[in-house]
Scaffold this motif. Structure first.
Motif, PDB file in Angstrom:
ATOM      1  N   THR A  14      20.471  37.376  28.781  1.00  0.00           N
ATOM      2  CA  THR A  14      22.043  36.777  29.481  1.00  0.00           C
ATOM      3  C   THR A  14      22.686  37.610  28.977  1.00  0.00           C
ATOM      4  O   THR A  14      23.593  37.826  28.772  1.00  0.00           O
ATOM      5  CB  THR A  14      22.156  35.179  29.222  1.00  0.00           C
ATOM      6  OG1 THR A  14      21.914  35.634  27.361  1.00  0.00           O
ATOM      7  CG2 THR A  14      20.841  34.041  30.030  1.00  0.00           C
ATOM      8  N   GLY A  15      22.215  38.870  27.959  1.00  0.00           N
ATOM      9  CA  GLY A  15      23.469  39.622  27.287  1.00  0.00           C
ATOM     10  C   GLY A  15      22.971  39.111  25.681  1.00  0.00           C
ATOM     11  O   GLY A  15      24.065  40.114  24.760  1.00  0.00           O
ATOM     12  N   LEU A  16      22.741  38.141  25.000  1.00  0.00           N
ATOM     13  CA  LEU A  16      22.871  37.417  23.748  1.00  0.00           C
ATOM     14  C   LEU A  16      22.123  38.534  22.960  1.00  0.00           C
ATOM     15  O   LEU A  16      20.422  39.189  23.544  1.00  0.00           O
ATOM     16  CB  LEU A  16      22.574  36.088  24.070  1.00  0.00           C
ATOM     17  CG  LEU A  16      22.338  35.581  22.262  1.00  0.00           C
ATOM     18  CD1 LEU A  16      23.838  34.873  22.427  1.00  0.00           C
ATOM     19  CD2 LEU A  16      21.729  33.772  23.113  1.00  0.00           C
ATOM     20  N   VAL A  17      21.926  38.933  22.153  1.00  0.00           N
ATOM     21  CA  VAL A  17      21.154  39.308  20.633  1.00  0.00           C
ATOM     22  C   VAL A  17      21.578  38.577  19.655  1.00  0.00           C
ATOM     23  O   VAL A  17      22.334  38.311  18.932  1.00  0.00           O
ATOM     24  CB  VAL A  17      22.410  40.983  20.379  1.00  0.00           C
ATOM     25  CG1 VAL A  17      21.154  41.471  19.338  1.00  0.00           C
ATOM     26  CG2 VAL A  17      22.693  41.980  21.484  1.00  0.00           C
ATOM     27  N   VAL A  18      19.928  38.564  19.456  1.00  0.00           N
ATOM     28  CA  VAL A  18      19.861  37.642  17.864  1.00  0.00           C
ATOM     29  C   VAL A  18      18.995  38.649  17.226  1.00  0.00           C
ATOM     30  O   VAL A  18      17.693  39.639  17.264  1.00  0.00           O
ATOM     31  CB  VAL A  18      18.678  35.715  18.748  1.00  0.00           C
ATOM     32  CG1 VAL A  18      20.035  35.498  19.697  1.00  0.00           C
ATOM     33  CG2 VAL A  18      17.830  37.016  20.006  1.00  0.00           C
ATOM     34  N   LYS A  19      18.210  38.442  15.693  1.00  0.00           N
ATOM     35  CA  LYS A  19      17.423  38.822  15.235  1.00  0.00           C
ATOM     36  C   LYS A  19      15.934  37.997  15.058  1.00  0.00           C
ATOM     37  O   LYS A  19      16.297  37.023  15.696  1.00  0.00           O
ATOM     38  CB  LYS A  19      18.170  38.585  14.032  1.00  0.00           C
ATOM     39  CG  LYS A  19      19.008  38.918  13.781  1.00  0.00           C
ATOM     40  CD  LYS A  19      18.876  40.446  12.253  1.00  0.00           C
ATOM     41  CE  LYS A  19      20.214  41.063  11.762  1.00  0.00           C
ATOM     42  NZ  LYS A  19      19.652  42.757  11.984  1.00  0.00           N
ATOM     43  N   ALA A  20      14.966  38.830  15.239  1.00  0.00           N
ATOM     44  CA  ALA A  20      14.114  38.061  15.500  1.00  0.00           C
ATOM     45  C   ALA A  20      12.155  38.779  14.852  1.00  0.00           C
ATOM     46  O   ALA A  20      13.326  39.802  14.552  1.00  0.00           O
ATOM     47  CB  ALA A  20      13.683  37.772  17.144  1.00  0.00           C
ATOM     48  N   PRO A  21      11.846  38.136  14.483  1.00  0.00           N
ATOM     49  CA  PRO A  21      10.447  38.825  14.376  1.00  0.00           C
ATOM     50  C   PRO A  21      10.275  40.463  14.369  1.00  0.00           C
ATOM     51  O   PRO A  21      10.115  40.580  15.526  1.00  0.00           O
ATOM     52  CB  PRO A  21       8.878  37.970  13.882  1.00  0.00           C
ATOM     53  CG  PRO A  21      10.043  36.734  14.494  1.00  0.00           C
ATOM     54  CD  PRO A  21      11.026  36.714  15.333  1.00  0.00           C
ATOM     55  N   LEU A  22       9.879  41.358  13.226  1.00  0.00           N
ATOM     56  CA  LEU A  22       9.091  42.245  14.242  1.00  0.00           C
ATOM     57  C   LEU A  22       8.212  42.690  15.174  1.00  0.00           C
ATOM     58  O   LEU A  22       8.235  43.040  15.865  1.00  0.00           O
ATOM     59  CB  LEU A  22       8.711  43.053  12.972  1.00  0.00           C
ATOM     60  CG  LEU A  22       9.609  43.326  12.003  1.00  0.00           C
ATOM     61  CD1 LEU A  22       8.968  44.192  10.569  1.00  0.00           C
ATOM     62  CD2 LEU A  22      10.253  44.174  11.914  1.00  0.00           C
ATOM     63  N   PHE A  23       6.737  41.254  15.226  1.00  0.00           N
ATOM     64  CA  PHE A  23       6.100  40.935  16.513  1.00  0.00           C
ATOM     65  C   PHE A  23       6.967  40.950  17.791  1.00  0.00           C
ATOM     66  O   PHE A  23       5.754  40.861  19.019  1.00  0.00           O
ATOM     67  CB  PHE A  23       5.359  40.004  15.944  1.00  0.00           C
ATOM     68  CG  PHE A  23       5.887  38.563  16.130  1.00  0.00           C
ATOM     69  CD1 PHE A  23       6.356  38.083  17.004  1.00  0.00           C
ATOM     70  CD2 PHE A  23       6.293  38.384  14.238  1.00  0.00           C
ATOM     71  CE1 PHE A  23       6.333  36.666  17.051  1.00  0.00           C
ATOM     72  CE2 PHE A  23       6.378  37.002  14.309  1.00  0.00           C
ATOM     73  CZ  PHE A  23       6.399  36.100  15.117  1.00  0.00           C
ATOM     74  N   ILE A  24       7.994  40.264  17.783  1.00  0.00           N
ATOM     75  CA  ILE A  24       8.760  39.928  19.113  1.00  0.00           C
ATOM     76  C   ILE A  24       9.047  41.258  20.049  1.00  0.00           C
ATOM     77  O   ILE A  24       9.009  42.693  19.827  1.00  0.00           O
ATOM     78  CB  ILE A  24      10.036  39.821  19.312  1.00  0.00           C
ATOM     79  CG1 ILE A  24       9.628  38.406  18.155  1.00  0.00           C
ATOM     80  CG2 ILE A  24      10.708  39.218  20.833  1.00  0.00           C
ATOM     81  CD1 ILE A  24       9.338  37.193  19.338  1.00  0.00           C
TER      82      ILE A  24
END
Length: 192
Positions: free
Chosen positions: A161-171
């Motif tokens: 949808t265009g949303l930017v989030v912080k995620a763990p390195l394994f994503i």
């Protein structure tokens, strides 16, 4: 409309305050020794988006707004409006982004063909309820650098949808993740 004592007001209640609809963002109740109780409220005006703080005595009453929660299917975004379909009548209607408080923040969580709860006051939509966690597909992810794992290492990922989030390195690209709709933070990876 009905009146409610200030001591019975809860977070998330809808009130008619000074002639305008408000939602209670925060509520703090305190009882003074021999004096009466007081209730401190943080209210958001649902028309002009202003936030005010009010202090009421425990015996004060305010008007509670009777709102209707309607399940509607989100169809698409059209310029400054969101198009929904009422699931009971199958009528399509639009909701202007500028008319509903915090709707701009919630647009990136909306997914076509999903059902959402719209809060209506009369014929007017005043709020949109999102589920606590929303599933998204990752369409872009930064490359993880090996060795950056001393602490809880995170990277930016872009969702469909265009949303930017912080995620763990394994994503990685193509993974499905759950995002907390209140904090806009990564919650967990969806197990396939």
């Amino acid at each position: 409309m009905s009146t409610i004592k200030s001591g019975d007001i809860d977070k998330g209640s809808f009130l008619l305050f000074k002639g305008m609809p408000h939602i209670v963002l925060e509520r703090e109740f305190s009882k003074m020794g021999r004096g009466g109780s007081i209730v401190r409220l943080k209210l958001k005006n649902l028309k002009n988006k202003s936030v005010i703080k009010e202090t009421l005595k425990g015996s004060d009453t305010v008007e509670e707004i009777e709102v209707l929660e309607v399940n509607s299917q989100y169809l698409y975004k059209d310029n400054e409006s969101l198009i929904f379909m009422d699931l009971e009548t199958y009528d399509q209607f639009s909701v202007n982004l500028r008319d509903v408080v915090n709707l701009e923040d919630k647009v990136l969580f909306l997914q076509e063909a999903e059902v959402y709860s719209l809060i209506k006051w009369g014929n007017e939509v005043i709020d949109l309820k999102l589920p606590p966690k929303v599933a998204f597909e990752v369409i872009d992810a930064e490359i993880a650098v090996k060795g950056d794992t001393v602490t809880n290492a995170m990277k930016n990922v872009t969702l469909h949808t265009g949303l930017v989030v912080k995620a763990p390195l394994f994503i990685n690209i193509g993974d499905k993740i759950l995002v907390n709709s209140e904090t806009k933070e990564y919650a967990e990876r969806v197990k396939v």
